[in-house]
Design an enzyme around this catalytic site. Structure first.
Site, PDB file in Angstrom:
ATOM      1  N   GLY A  43     -19.306  50.125  43.990  1.00  0.00           N
ATOM      2  CA  GLY A  43     -18.256  49.687  43.077  1.00  0.00           C
ATOM      3  C   GLY A  43     -17.317  50.771  42.598  1.00  0.00           C
ATOM      4  O   GLY A  43     -16.351  50.485  41.893  1.00  0.00           O
ATOM      5  N   HIS A  77      -7.483  66.417  38.071  1.00  0.00           N
ATOM      6  CA  HIS A  77      -7.997  66.196  36.703  1.00  0.00           C
ATOM      7  C   HIS A  77      -9.096  67.165  36.292  1.00  0.00           C
ATOM      8  O   HIS A  77      -9.393  67.274  35.102  1.00  0.00           O
ATOM      9  CB  HIS A  77      -8.533  64.770  36.553  1.00  0.00           C
ATOM     10  CG  HIS A  77      -7.486  63.714  36.650  1.00  0.00           C
ATOM     11  ND1 HIS A  77      -6.351  63.723  35.872  1.00  0.00           N
ATOM     12  CD2 HIS A  77      -7.388  62.618  37.443  1.00  0.00           C
ATOM     13  CE1 HIS A  77      -5.603  62.672  36.182  1.00  0.00           C
ATOM     14  NE2 HIS A  77      -6.209  61.998  37.134  1.00  0.00           N
ATOM     15  N   ARG A 108      -5.056  49.560  43.737  1.00  0.00           N
ATOM     16  CA  ARG A 108      -6.130  48.928  42.966  1.00  0.00           C
ATOM     17  C   ARG A 108      -6.187  49.397  41.512  1.00  0.00           C
ATOM     18  O   ARG A 108      -6.567  48.648  40.617  1.00  0.00           O
ATOM     19  CB  ARG A 108      -7.455  49.221  43.687  1.00  0.00           C
ATOM     20  CG  ARG A 108      -8.680  48.653  43.029  1.00  0.00           C
ATOM     21  CD  ARG A 108      -9.891  48.946  43.908  1.00  0.00           C
ATOM     22  NE  ARG A 108     -11.118  48.848  43.126  1.00  0.00           N
ATOM     23  CZ  ARG A 108     -12.294  49.209  43.562  1.00  0.00           C
ATOM     24  NH1 ARG A 108     -12.416  49.693  44.779  1.00  0.00           N
ATOM     25  NH2 ARG A 108     -13.363  49.090  42.805  1.00  0.00           N
TER      26      ARG A 108
END
EC number: 3.5.1.98
Length: 482
Positions: A27, A141, A270
């Site tokens: 996921g 990041h 997405r």
């Protein structure tokens, strides 16, 4: 700064087939498999014939601690899925566990991503290439002592530090939908690196990148942030990108550029909420390339993986000044690209919330800030430190790191087939709500496992030893005479 049109430039490309095997977990939107898909697609377009392809060395802990803290890198080296219980306090401290999960081979994954970016910088420094490409890099990041937004090691910062050994001023440009916070933070107080980020701002990860964040101390006015709203399209993006980057080039006068090409700014991503086509995204690459500076092109976010592969393949072709047909060639992942099997995508009918007035107002504010810059600040250059990859110096007694090899590899998947779908129960074609967005940490690109017909190797001594037993990885190698 002079611009040129259509000048063909030498391109080198870094890729390690192992990167596509790493798996963030069930996921999770970040899928390193997209790097393998990109690689396979550009191979089948024949782009490998026009550039030099290298397998990067694995960056070691010493290279990573040129920026990251020792204890953080030590933690990344040590943590594994089977010993997480021993590291629960450190996992919290270093922000590892949710958006940045522990997975098998985590540190090796970071080594490959970072190795390609640092090796690219060394190549550019030695003037052995004009453009270097590492689609597995661009993990913008990651912080000095903290993982963030699917990123663990900031390959971009490490590559820029390498470029600064030879270049007085380095420009960093970020067209990912998320703010390039980790890179901005690293160079916030220096006038030798200018960071420019175009990103979605407001109720969106990472929550930084306000127009008013301009740098501090010597670095004041050397951070440029263009906050954007949902739905920006090709026309609006080009109308802001070109004038802002022209002014930046004029005022800062860099001698090298790093371009983070995060593809989550594409329509239909997405996790994204912009409306750019691949052509619109690639116009940024084309424009930056026109300044004819040494350029490092990196990956970044991108969560609709079929479009990531399309985008980075096309942008590789742009770097090579090569036109490729819209009809996709047959490739190992052909079924992913249905139902149209075309390279380019169409924008959606979403509303562009960036009005001309809003964009113009932000642009003028940025121009005011850029006018505060001294023209091309002078820098006292010191003796040049040793290159990060000393074996590239070409010791004659060692094996030739540039020998051509042919690699056939059987790419086995480390997950069930549906793991590589784009939707994963999280809303096929549906955008996440703003609370999910805050949590939706940026995804950065890693590498793939497919090897290509002609691949050059840059490896450390340790790795040369390992390469003597390729069968251990199910990889067959044979030397191909030039």
């Amino acid at each position: 700064m002079a611009q040129t049109q259509g000048t063909r430039r030498k391109v080198c490309y870094y890729y390690d087939g192992d990167v596509g095997n790493y798996y963030y977990g069930q996921g999770h939107p970040m899928k390193p498999h997209r790097i393998r898909m990109t690689h396979n697609l550009l191979l089948n377009y024949g782009l490998y014939r026009k550039m030099e392809i290298y397998r990067p060395h694995k960056a070691n802990a010493e290279e990573m601690t040129k920026y990251h803290s020792d204890d953080y890198i030590k933690f990344l080296r040590s943590i594994r899925p089977d010993n997480m219980s021993e590291y629960s306090k450190q996992m919290q401290r270093f922000n590892v566990g949710e958006d940045c999960p522990v997975f098998d081979g985590l540190f090796e994954f970071c080594q490959l991503s970072t190795g390609g970016s640092v090796a690219s910088a060394v190549k550019l420094n030695k003037q052995q290439t004009d453009i270097a490409v590492n689609w597995a890099g661009g993990l913008h990041h990651a912080k000095k002592s903290e993982a963030s937004g699917f990123c663990y090691v900031n390959d971009i910062v490490l590559a820029i530090l390498e470029l600064l050994k030879y270049h007085q001023r380095v420009l960093y440009i970020d067209i990912d939908i998320h703010h390039g916070d980790g890179v901005e933070e690293a160079f916030y107080t220096t006038d030798r690196v200018m960071t420019v980020s175009f990103h979605k701002y407001g109720e969106y990860f990472p929550g930084t990148g306000d127009l008013r964040d301009i740098g501090a101390g010597k670095g004041k006015y050397y951070a440029v942030n263009y906050p954007l709203r949902d739905g920006i399209d090709d026309e609006s993006y080009e109308a802001i990108f070109k004038p802002v980057m022209s002014k930046v080039m004029e005022m800062f006068q860099p001698s090298a550029v790093v371009l983070q090409c995060g593809s989550d700014s594409l329509s239909g991503d997405r996790l994204g909420c912009f409306n750019l086509t691949i052509k619109g995204h690639a116009k940024c690459v084309e424009f930056v390339k026109s300044f004819n500076l040494p350029m490092l092109m990196l990956g970044g976010g991108g969560y609709t993986i079929r479009n990531v592969a399309r985008c980075w393949t096309y942008e590789t072709a742009v770097a090579l000044d090569t036109e490729i047909p819209n009809e996709l060639p047959y490739n190992d992942y052909f079924e992913y690209f249905g139902p149209d099997f075309k390279l380019h995508i169409s924008p959606s009918n979403m509303t562009n919330q960036n009005t001309n007035e809003y964009l113009e107002k932000i642009k003028q504010r940025l121009f005011e800030n850029l006018r505060m810059l001294p023209h091309a600040p002078g820098v006292q250059m010191q003796a040049i430190p040793e290159d990060a990859i000393p074996e590239e110096s070409g010791d004659e007694d060692e094996d030739d790191p540039d020998k051509r090899i042919s690699i056939c590899s059987s790419d086995k998947r480390i997950a069930c087939e549906e793991e590589f779908s784009d939707s994963e129960e999280e809303g096929e074609g549906g955008r996440k709500n703003s609370s999910n967005f805050k949590k939706a940490k940026r995804v950065k690109t890693e590498d793939e496992k497919e090897k290509d017909p002609e691949e050059k190797k840059e490896v450390t001594e340790e790795e040369k030893t390992k390469e003597e037993k390729p069968e251990a990885k199910g990889v067959k190698e044979e030397v191909k005479l030039a």
